[in-house]
Design a protein around this motif. Structure first.
Motif, PDB file in Angstrom:
ATOM      1  N   ILE A   1       4.865   2.263  -4.734  1.00 42.05           N
ATOM      2  CA  ILE A   1       4.810   1.460  -5.965  1.00 42.05           C
ATOM      3  C   ILE A   1       3.382   0.994  -6.242  1.00 42.05           C
TER       4      ILE A   1
ATOM      5  N   ARG B   1      12.888   6.107   2.253  1.00 40.98           N
ATOM      6  CA  ARG B   1      13.818   5.714   1.189  1.00 40.98           C
ATOM      7  C   ARG B   1      13.324   6.259  -0.141  1.00 40.98           C
TER       8      ARG B   1
ATOM      9  N   ASN C   1      -1.129   4.097   2.559  1.00 42.08           N
ATOM     10  CA  ASN C   1      -0.839   4.417   3.972  1.00 42.08           C
ATOM     11  C   ASN C   1       0.522   5.046   4.211  1.00 42.08           C
TER      12      ASN C   1
ATOM     13  N   HIS D   1       8.893  16.334   0.325  1.00 35.64           N
ATOM     14  CA  HIS D   1       8.877  15.436  -0.841  1.00 35.64           C
ATOM     15  C   HIS D   1       7.782  15.883  -1.789  1.00 35.64           C
TER      16      HIS D   1
ATOM     17  N   GLY E   1       7.662  -2.837   0.184  1.00 33.34           N
ATOM     18  CA  GLY E   1       8.814  -2.194   0.817  1.00 33.34           C
ATOM     19  C   GLY E   1      10.144  -2.770   0.365  1.00 33.34           C
TER      20      GLY E   1
ATOM     21  N   THR F   1       5.844  14.734  -5.332  1.00 32.09           N
ATOM     22  CA  THR F   1       5.684  13.611  -6.251  1.00 32.09           C
ATOM     23  C   THR F   1       4.315  13.712  -6.923  1.00 32.09           C
TER      24      THR F   1
ATOM     25  N   ASN G   1       0.826  -1.208   0.000  1.00 34.23           N
ATOM     26  CA  ASN G   1       0.000   0.000   0.000  1.00 34.23           C
ATOM     27  C   ASN G   1       0.859   1.256   0.000  1.00 34.23           C
TER      28      ASN G   1
HETATM   29  N1  LIG Z   1       6.229   8.627  -5.725  1.00 40.63           N
HETATM   30  C1  LIG Z   1       7.046   8.182  -4.770  1.00 40.63           C
HETATM   31  O1  LIG Z   1       7.511   8.944  -3.956  1.00 40.63           O
HETATM   32  C2  LIG Z   1       7.375   6.739  -4.749  1.00 40.63           C
HETATM   33  C3  LIG Z   1       8.290   6.255  -3.842  1.00 40.63           C
HETATM   34  N2  LIG Z   1       8.650   4.946  -3.854  1.00 40.63           N
HETATM   35  C4  LIG Z   1       9.665   4.455  -2.896  1.00 40.63           C
HETATM   36  O2  LIG Z   1      10.208   3.244  -3.378  1.00 40.63           O
HETATM   37  C5  LIG Z   1      10.406   2.309  -2.330  1.00 40.63           C
HETATM   38  C6  LIG Z   1       9.673   1.012  -2.599  1.00 40.63           C
HETATM   39  O3  LIG Z   1       8.246   1.223  -2.709  1.00 40.63           O
HETATM   40  P1  LIG Z   1       7.175   0.273  -2.012  1.00 40.63           P
HETATM   41  O4  LIG Z   1       7.539  -1.159  -2.224  1.00 40.63           O
HETATM   42  O5  LIG Z   1       5.843   0.749  -2.416  1.00 40.63           O
HETATM   43  O6  LIG Z   1       7.463   0.495  -0.457  1.00 40.63           O
HETATM   44  P2  LIG Z   1       6.751   1.392   0.661  1.00 40.63           P
HETATM   45  O7  LIG Z   1       7.636   1.304   1.842  1.00 40.63           O
HETATM   46  O8  LIG Z   1       6.349   2.715   0.132  1.00 40.63           O
HETATM   47  O9  LIG Z   1       5.382   0.612   0.968  1.00 40.63           O
HETATM   48  C7  LIG Z   1       5.343  -0.712   1.418  1.00 40.63           C
HETATM   49  C8  LIG Z   1       3.890  -1.076   1.673  1.00 40.63           C
HETATM   50  O10 LIG Z   1       3.775  -2.458   1.854  1.00 40.63           O
HETATM   51  C9  LIG Z   1       2.998  -2.734   3.014  1.00 40.63           C
HETATM   52  N3  LIG Z   1       3.450  -4.035   3.521  1.00 40.63           N
HETATM   53  C10 LIG Z   1       4.642  -4.335   4.087  1.00 40.63           C
HETATM   54  N4  LIG Z   1       4.711  -5.647   4.347  1.00 40.63           N
HETATM   55  C11 LIG Z   1       3.535  -6.194   3.933  1.00 40.63           C
HETATM   56  C12 LIG Z   1       2.999  -7.510   3.918  1.00 40.63           C
HETATM   57  N5  LIG Z   1       3.690  -8.556   4.385  1.00 40.63           N
HETATM   58  N6  LIG Z   1       1.753  -7.696   3.407  1.00 40.63           N
HETATM   59  C13 LIG Z   1       1.046  -6.655   2.922  1.00 40.63           C
HETATM   60  N7  LIG Z   1       1.509  -5.400   2.892  1.00 40.63           N
HETATM   61  C14 LIG Z   1       2.735  -5.171   3.393  1.00 40.63           C
HETATM   62  C15 LIG Z   1       3.228  -1.557   3.927  1.00 40.63           C
HETATM   63  O11 LIG Z   1       2.177  -1.394   4.837  1.00 40.63           O
HETATM   64  C16 LIG Z   1       3.290  -0.422   2.912  1.00 40.63           C
HETATM   65  O12 LIG Z   1       1.999  -0.011   2.582  1.00 40.63           O
HETATM   66  C17 LIG Z   1       9.939   3.004  -1.068  1.00 40.63           C
HETATM   67  O13 LIG Z   1      11.072   3.506  -0.437  1.00 40.63           O
HETATM   68  C18 LIG Z   1       9.037   4.119  -1.569  1.00 40.63           C
HETATM   69  O14 LIG Z   1       9.033   5.242  -0.712  1.00 40.63           O
HETATM   70  C19 LIG Z   1       8.076   4.075  -4.737  1.00 40.63           C
HETATM   71  C20 LIG Z   1       7.184   4.497  -5.668  1.00 40.63           C
HETATM   72  C21 LIG Z   1       6.742   5.868  -5.741  1.00 40.63           C
END
Ligand SMILES: NC(=O)C1=CN([C@@H]2O[C@H](COP(=O)(O)OP(=O)(O)OC[C@H]3O[C@@H](n4cnc5c(N)ncnc54)[C@H](O)[C@@H]3O)[C@@H](O)[C@H]2O)C=CC1
Ligand SMILES: Cc1cc2nc3c(=O)[nH]c(=O)nc-3n(C[C@H](O)[C@H](O)[C@H](O)COP(=O)(O)OP(=O)(O)OC[C@H]3O[C@@H](n4cnc5c(N)ncnc54)[C@H](O)[C@@H]3O)c2cc1C
Length: 500
Positions: free
Chosen positions: A158, A374, A182, A410, A318, A412, A155
């Protein structure tokens, strides 16, 4: 340069990682020490360059990220020597790095910027894909091109981008929380965004009949290729724009959200059929699909009891820092999130080893309105500041914390809205000791200010609000705003006039 068994190449400064943090760090070192060679070791054949950098306000910045051959970097900075090989070992007590190609290098000061990799659910399952670098994004696109339905888990950033961009493929979005996004939004902002997701679903729903899968047919289909162990750099802004994120169907967008659940299990097709036949407790019918009409390559069992068949699963759950090759034999302090702990000078717990970007965990006492996330903005700021700290330590100078760490900022884009998040935008760590002020015009803008003791400590600005600079100043100067009350967000009052 350095041969197995031959003399090790030496350099005063070495940087590991060709992502934004590593490249920015190497560039800054190259400028500070034009007569020194800077080694940049990277596992990826291309490096990431920050281009069109724009300081939007005191702390907000925007830039493009370009993937370039390392020769371009070496041309721009003739004293940067790019070594294209993964680092397999660090012997910090000898100040030595060993690369995959059997060579060794001696450094005086080292900055580790090896980034992170997706933290996948059910890691190793070939139907679970993560997205990190160009290769994994292409693998995802290739699989999507043959897909009718996928399940997106997670959530954060990505997942938010994917569910909005994917076309021609049904998306089941499984989230642990009771509102979308979230990591960036609270329930109010999520509520504001949801119509955007569903509106486009209504615009072009030319639904096709689902083709029937047979066991044989599905075996003929190419299987998803999960993220390989190759260590590429994280993708840049608008990474999905060049990719055609389209499935096999003719409809535009179709997203179904399953809230407050996690993935309990993933069953391959045969296993699913077997379980249906033999297990008394296993649900007899797949939810959401007419039983027996369709067989999917894989089935996702959620903790809310529902089961969805799909072509593959995206785990956008994440990241975990890439620390493995550096830990063995070195006494690094590691944070709870798996990153190398760094102090206010980006120094790890190991002498002469610094770290920056996704690999590190900020372990200093932060400003009350800054926290680590990150992101590439922080990767750039940390890489730049780490180089400044390495330079200061080398020259015996003192250095103050960089201003960019004063305020979390930030900018975006989500669901085609400009999104600015400032400070403790989700009241992170404030407990109940805060108030929210809101202003919302459906489909246009969402403004939230997080207030504590009459002072602004965070904000979320969605849409073209033009408030970012004013709010940034209000958070930075911690002025007592109690006297303004609700007028603070009154659109008929130009609050800039108050504070300029
Ligand atoms: N526009 C922007 O600023 C963007 C930033 N990013 C960054 O890229 C990185 C990777 O992105 P994401 O993978 O989206 O990471 P994220 O850290 O943003 O989100 C991870 C999500 O997965 C959920 N989660 C964690 N473990 C889980 C589980 N076992 N089952 C179900 N849900 C679970 C968390 O509650 C959270 O909603 C992050 O550091 C993010 O901040 C990515 C895409 C766009
Ligand atoms: C799909 C996606 C979308 C994103 N969207 C945004 C966004 O919109 N806004 C935002 O701010 N952030 C976004 N991010 C996050 C952002 O991309 C990262 O936080 C940032 O790029 C991290 O930079 P880094 O240099 O620390 O790490 P990386 O970019 O991961 O670079 C690490 C480098 O280290 C190299 N490496 C790894 N291990 C070794 C080794 N053992 N030896 C040698 N080299 C090694 C890799 O090859 C790579 O070159 C997104 C991330 C993803 C995956």
């Amino acid at each position: 340069m350095a041969g197995a068994g031959g003399a090790a190449a030496r350099s005063r400064f070495a940087v590991v990682g060709g992502g934004i943090a590593g490249v920015t760090c190497a560039e800054k070192l190259a400028t500070e020490f034009p007569s020194e060679d800077i080694f940049l070791m990277t596992a990826s054949p291309v490096i990431k360059a920050v281009t069109n950098f724009k300081q939007v306000s005191k702390t907000l910045e925007e830039f493009d990220v370009e993937e370039q051959p390392s020769s371009i970097l070496e041309k721009r900075y003739p004293n940067i020597k790019v070594i294209q090989s993964g680092v397999k070992q660090l012997k910090s007590d000898e100040h030595k790095i060993f690369t995959e190609d059997g060579k060794e290098y001696v450094y005086e000061k080292l900055c580790l910027c090896a980034g992170a990799k997706p933290k996948l659910i059910f890691e190793g399952n070939p139907y679970v894909l993560g997205i990190r670098d160009t290769d994994s994004a292409q693998a995802f696109q290739k699989n999507l091109a043959q897909a009718e339905r996928i399940v997106v888990v997670g959530n954060g950033g990505i997942a938010l981008e994917l569910v909005y961009e994917i076309q021609g493929c049904e998306v089941i979005w499984a989230i642990k929380d009771k509102a979308i996004g979230n990591t960036f939004f609270d329930a109010g902002a999520a509520e504001f965004l949801i119509p955007k997701l569903t509106a486009e679903e209504r615009e072009t729903p030319i639904e096709c009949k689902r083709t029937k899968y047979t066991v044989e047919g599905s075996q003929e289909k190419e299987r998803p290729t999960a993220t390989s162990d190759k260590l590429g750099s994280a993708l840049g802004p608008d990474w999905h724009e060049g990719l055609h994120l389209k499935g096999t169907k003719e409809f535009s967008h179709k997203v179904h959200i399953e809230m407050l659940c996690e993935v309990k299990n993933i069953h391959l097709q045969q296993e699913f059929i077997q379980l249906q036949r033999t297990s008394l407790t296993f649900p007899k019918e797949e939810k959401n699909v007419e039983p027996d009409q369709v067989l999917w390559p894989v089935y996702v069992e959620l903790t809310n009891g529902k089961i969805y068949g799909c072509d593959f699963i995206v785990s956008a759950t994440g990241v975990v820092p890439n620390v493995k090759p550096f830990l063995d034999g070195n006494n690094f302090a590691v944070g709870e999130d798996g990153g190398l702990k760094v102090d206010e000078h980006m120094h790890t717990s190991v002498p002469d080893v610094y770290a920056a970007g996704d690999i590190c965990t900020a372990a200093w006492e932060p400003s009350p309105v800054w926290h680590q996330m990150r992101l590439w903005t922080q990767a750039r700021q940390m890489g730049w500041y780490a180089a400044k700290c390495m330079a200061a330590d080398t020259l015996g100078e003192s250095i103050d914390m960089d201003f960019s760490f004063e305020l979390f900022a930030h900018v975006t884009k989500f669901f085609n809205y400009k999104v600015v998040v400032l400070g403790k935008y989700n009241a992170q760590g404030l407990g109940s000791d805060h108030e929210l002020m809101l202003r919302c015009t459906k489909g246009q803008e969402y403004v939230k200010a997080v207030m504590q003791n009459g002072r602004m400590v965070g904000a979320v600005l969605i849409g073209e609000t033009d408030l970012e600079e004013t709010f940034e100043n209000l958070i930075l100067n911690q002025m007592d705003l109690s006297a303004y009350g609700e007028d603070l967000l009154n659109p008929d009052i130009d609050i800039e006039d108050y504070f300029d």
